[in-house]
Design an enzyme around this catalytic site. Sequence first.
Site, short mmCIF file in Angstrom:
data_model
loop_
_atom_site.label_atom_id
_atom_site.label_comp_id
_atom_site.label_asym_id
_atom_site.label_seq_id
_atom_site.Cartn_x
_atom_site.Cartn_y
_atom_site.Cartn_z
N SER A 86 0.83 -1.19 0.00
CA SER A 86 0.00 0.00 0.00
C SER A 86 0.87 1.26 0.00
O SER A 86 1.75 1.40 -0.85
CB SER A 86 -0.96 -0.05 1.19
OG SER A 86 -1.96 0.93 1.09
N ASP A 200 -9.98 -4.54 -5.64
CA ASP A 200 -9.49 -3.54 -4.70
C ASP A 200 -10.50 -2.38 -4.62
O ASP A 200 -10.73 -1.69 -5.60
CB ASP A 200 -8.12 -3.03 -5.15
CG ASP A 200 -7.39 -2.21 -4.10
OD1 ASP A 200 -8.07 -1.50 -3.34
OD2 ASP A 200 -6.16 -2.29 -4.05
N HIS A 229 -8.01 -4.97 -1.41
CA HIS A 229 -6.75 -4.24 -1.23
C HIS A 229 -5.80 -5.02 -0.32
O HIS A 229 -4.60 -5.09 -0.58
CB HIS A 229 -7.07 -2.87 -0.61
CG HIS A 229 -5.90 -1.94 -0.53
ND1 HIS A 229 -5.31 -1.37 -1.63
CD2 HIS A 229 -5.20 -1.48 0.54
CE1 HIS A 229 -4.31 -0.59 -1.26
NE2 HIS A 229 -4.21 -0.64 0.06
#
Length: 249
Positions: A86, A200, A229
């Site tokens: 991320s 996601d 995600h």
Amino acid sequence: MSLFYEDVGDGPPVVLVHGWPLSQRFWEPQIGPLVQAGRRVVCYDRRGFGRSSRPWHGYDHDTFTADLAALVESLDLTGLALVGYSTGCAEAVSYAAASERVARLVLGSPVLYPDPLAHELRVSSGRHRIPMLDDVLLRFFAVDGHSALDEPTRQYLLRQAADASPKATADSLAAWGTADLDQDLAQVTVPTLIVQGEDDAFVRPEDSGARVARAIASGSLVTVPDAPHGASLTHHEQWNELILEFLAR
């Protein structure tokens, strides 16, 4: 300023960089399999998160990258595989672009480009920090509006996020909202694997993994079907298999 880190296993080193708003405990499903595959695994808490120091300043991209560099160089790691998740992919990319110590790069669900969402979350963090984090962690693990992660584990992650420095939580969002990594992405020359959940709900795959794969000449993208995600948690067996196969090439 000190970074908390764990250093386990023997063999070629792998450094794991967690993303906002979590801690190095996010990597629990990856540490054991990597060690069992003959890897030395170093995972750390970014400043302001987990058990690392919580200074009032320094929650910007350059400082996060400098923290990563200081840790790698203090342990004298070479030929390492750098794995980011991320927003943690940002310092992973910048360090890989500048350092000869990195041999391979893995970017999980990369968040590398400015997004109005960062400003919205920062405003919310000043007013309703815990509900904001709760909502974020719902989206991290949602597929078609339904959580793909068991609720006890999500609550465990929420406790980690809630325990982070409020200042770090807010300022890290500003770092995301002003990110400009085009030059660093173009300078990455090591083999790079980008892994993103097909569903996601936090950042659109076409604005994240696919865009990063186009920007890195040595990059290849793999999407995990029906994954969110946080695919490295919800689909950890498949995610780990992809990473281990890439590292073994």
